[in-house]
Write an enzyme that holds these catalytic residues in place. Structure first.
Site, PDB file in Angstrom:
ATOM      1  N   CYS A 261       0.942  -1.148   0.012  1.00  0.00           N
ATOM      2  CA  CYS A 261      -0.052  -0.080   0.103  1.00  0.00           C
ATOM      3  C   CYS A 261       0.992   1.086   0.036  1.00  0.00           C
ATOM      4  O   CYS A 261       1.547   1.338   1.024  1.00  0.00           O
ATOM      5  CB  CYS A 261      -0.864   0.082   1.274  1.00  0.00           C
ATOM      6  SG  CYS A 261      -1.892   1.418   1.451  1.00  0.00           S
TER       7      CYS A 261
ATOM      8  N   CYS B 287      -1.679  14.821   3.110  1.00  0.00           N
ATOM      9  CA  CYS B 287      -2.712  15.050   1.953  1.00  0.00           C
ATOM     10  C   CYS B 287      -3.609  16.274   2.234  1.00  0.00           C
ATOM     11  O   CYS B 287      -3.957  16.611   3.268  1.00  0.00           O
ATOM     12  CB  CYS B 287      -3.695  13.619   2.356  1.00  0.00           C
ATOM     13  SG  CYS B 287      -5.050  13.658   1.165  1.00  0.00           S
TER      14      CYS B 287
ATOM     15  N   CYS C  18     -10.293  14.643   4.432  1.00  0.00           N
ATOM     16  CA  CYS C  18     -11.710  13.964   4.742  1.00  0.00           C
ATOM     17  C   CYS C  18     -11.871  13.862   6.146  1.00  0.00           C
ATOM     18  O   CYS C  18     -10.609  13.420   7.001  1.00  0.00           O
ATOM     19  CB  CYS C  18     -11.490  12.664   3.884  1.00  0.00           C
ATOM     20  SG  CYS C  18     -11.443  12.673   2.470  1.00  0.00           S
TER      21      CYS C  18
ATOM     22  N   SER D  64      -6.677   4.689  -5.872  1.00  0.00           N
ATOM     23  CA  SER D  64      -7.714   4.952  -5.316  1.00  0.00           C
ATOM     24  C   SER D  64      -7.942   6.395  -5.294  1.00  0.00           C
ATOM     25  O   SER D  64      -6.932   6.959  -4.804  1.00  0.00           O
ATOM     26  CB  SER D  64      -7.727   4.367  -4.003  1.00  0.00           C
ATOM     27  OG  SER D  64      -8.772   4.863  -3.226  1.00  0.00           O
TER      28      SER D  64
ATOM     29  N   SER E 211     -13.022   6.529  -3.467  1.00  0.00           N
ATOM     30  CA  SER E 211     -13.680   6.481  -2.096  1.00  0.00           C
ATOM     31  C   SER E 211     -15.125   7.351  -2.065  1.00  0.00           C
ATOM     32  O   SER E 211     -15.109   8.459  -2.443  1.00  0.00           O
ATOM     33  CB  SER E 211     -12.559   7.373  -1.453  1.00  0.00           C
ATOM     34  OG  SER E 211     -11.379   6.444  -1.302  1.00  0.00           O
TER      35      SER E 211
ATOM     36  N   HIS F 236     -18.223   6.319   0.233  1.00  0.00           N
ATOM     37  CA  HIS F 236     -18.447   6.801   1.552  1.00  0.00           C
ATOM     38  C   HIS F 236     -20.034   7.443   1.905  1.00  0.00           C
ATOM     39  O   HIS F 236     -20.386   7.338   3.025  1.00  0.00           O
ATOM     40  CB  HIS F 236     -17.241   7.532   2.307  1.00  0.00           C
ATOM     41  CG  HIS F 236     -15.875   6.834   2.418  1.00  0.00           C
ATOM     42  ND1 HIS F 236     -15.782   5.593   2.179  1.00  0.00           N
ATOM     43  CD2 HIS F 236     -14.838   7.528   2.164  1.00  0.00           C
ATOM     44  CE1 HIS F 236     -14.533   5.316   2.208  1.00  0.00           C
ATOM     45  NE2 HIS F 236     -14.034   6.566   2.043  1.00  0.00           N
TER      46      HIS F 236
ATOM     47  N   CYS G  92      -6.350   1.334   6.469  1.00  0.00           N
ATOM     48  CA  CYS G  92      -6.976   2.389   5.813  1.00  0.00           C
ATOM     49  C   CYS G  92      -7.174   3.611   6.689  1.00  0.00           C
ATOM     50  O   CYS G  92      -7.907   3.569   7.515  1.00  0.00           O
ATOM     51  CB  CYS G  92      -8.260   2.003   5.168  1.00  0.00           C
ATOM     52  SG  CYS G  92      -8.136   0.628   4.218  1.00  0.00           S
TER      53      CYS G  92
END
Ligand code: SAH
Length: 341
Positions: free
Chosen positions: A99, A106, A110, A188, A211, A213, A328
């Site tokens: 991964c 980032c 989120c 992703s 993603s 959600h 994750c």
């Protein structure tokens, strides 16, 4: 290792083309971590390469292994001091998935994600992305194993670093390199529409994961600020255009938060949205980062069954490395509990 840079470095030194083949062989096949170990090359050339394009671009500051022994998280310090994390997951069927992080930190913020709280430090170079896979390739080679899969699901938003991410994927895919199959690699995204369109035009058949959600804008915007720029009315058509162009399946990631996106009404809405050919729903346990409460196991199973009955293609993602903050959304350069190095 950035092969384009290696090639121009060798050309700049006036070396013949076969030196590139030898150098690539040393890096990707013999998996050397320092040019001094590349014995096919003359010692003077090894010295020059060490000085201009060193193989190792980070220092391993910490390595943690999960109690189950199937997950290893490495904290890597880049030459400018930034820290990134990368995770190896060893599946019981022999698959070894790395991964990979695409950015240090980032920018997407989120609300459920630990990396999002760090903000963006910077994009990773092609070489730094490839180096994460090489790191675990070396470890596995010592056990007679290899990396079989790569998911761009570590720190960062890969679509915001598109060129370096795709350049790294081409290097990983190179038959004379690690030869990772394109279908064994996934990118992703939190839903950057421009990136999805670009990916649809790529010749390499890399998998796309989104993603999601939440199945409606109100809830999705609460969870993911990116939904303001790319609401579902823009995101879903981009995904459909990708599918129409590539004929490839798209995976939707959906983490389950208690009382928020797991209620019967929301789950019904999700099933309606995702019941489509080549859509695949991947339910994910929400790994608690402090912001919300995770949906319990029984409700998760209920949702899985509901989706199956509603004819939605669905699986439940196995969680790796939650005990070492390697799962994750947990990558945020925290010290973890079980340190082995
Ligand atoms: N920025 C990209 C790549 C990160 S992938 C993206 O958003 O897709 C990391 C995956 O883990 C994403 O699906 C992300 O939404 C999910 N995730 C983030 N925080 C999580 C958490 N606390 N528990 C479970 N999954 C989480």
């Amino acid at each position: 290792m950035d092969v384009a840079k290696l090639q121009s470095a060798l050309e700049g030194m006036g070396e013949k083309p076969y030196r590139l083949t030898q150098a690539k062989d040393a890096v990707f096949r013999q998996l050397v971590s320092h040019w001094n170990e590349a014995t096919a090359l003359p010692p003077a050339l090894r010295e020059k390469l060490n000085a201009t394009i060193p193989i190792s671009e980070f220092e391993v500051v910490r390595e943690s292994e999960s109690e189950r022994g199937d997950t290893c998280k490495a904290a890597l310090k880049l030459t400018d001091g930034n820290l990134i994390e990368t995770v190896l997951m060893r599946h019981s069927n022999g698959r070894n998935t790395v991964c990979v992080s695409s950015q240090a930190g980032c920018p997407m913020a989120c609300t459920f994600c630990a990396t999002g709280t760090m903000g963006l430090k910077r994009n990773l170079t092609t070489s730094e992305i490839v180096a994460q896979v090489l790191h675990f390739s070396r470890q596995l080679a010592a056990k007679g194993e290899r990396v079989t899969n790569m998911v761009m699901m570590g720190m960062g938003e890969p679509m915001h670093n598109y060129d370096n991410v795709m350049a790294a994927i081409r290097i990983l895919n190179d038959q004379k390199g690690l030869a990772l199959g394109a279908r064994h690699m996934s990118i992703s995204t939190c839903g950057i529409v421009a990136g999805i369109h670009r990916m649809a035009d790529e010749p390499l058949q890399v998998n796309l994961a989104v993603s999601l959600h939440a199945p409606n804008d109100e809830l999705r915007t609460r969870l993911m600020p990116v939904n303001r720029a790319y609401p579902l009315a823009k995101l879903m058509p981009a995904i459909d255009a990708y599918i129409a162009k590539t004929g490839r399946k798209v995976m939707f990631e959906y983490l389950l938060i208690d009382g928020l996106n797991d209620t019967p009404a929301v789950i019904t809405e999700l099933a309606v949205l995702l019941k489509k050919p080549l859509y695949h729903l991947n339910l994910i346990k929400y790994h608690t980062t402090g912001a919300f409460v995770s949906t319990g196991r029984d409700r998760r199973t209920e949702i899985l069954d509901y989706m199956k009955k509603a004819f939605v293609s669905v699986t439940h993602r196995i969680t790796f490395g939650e005990d070492i903050d390697a799962a994750c959304g947990q990558l945020a350069n925290k010290h973890s509990k079980t340190e082995v190095v």
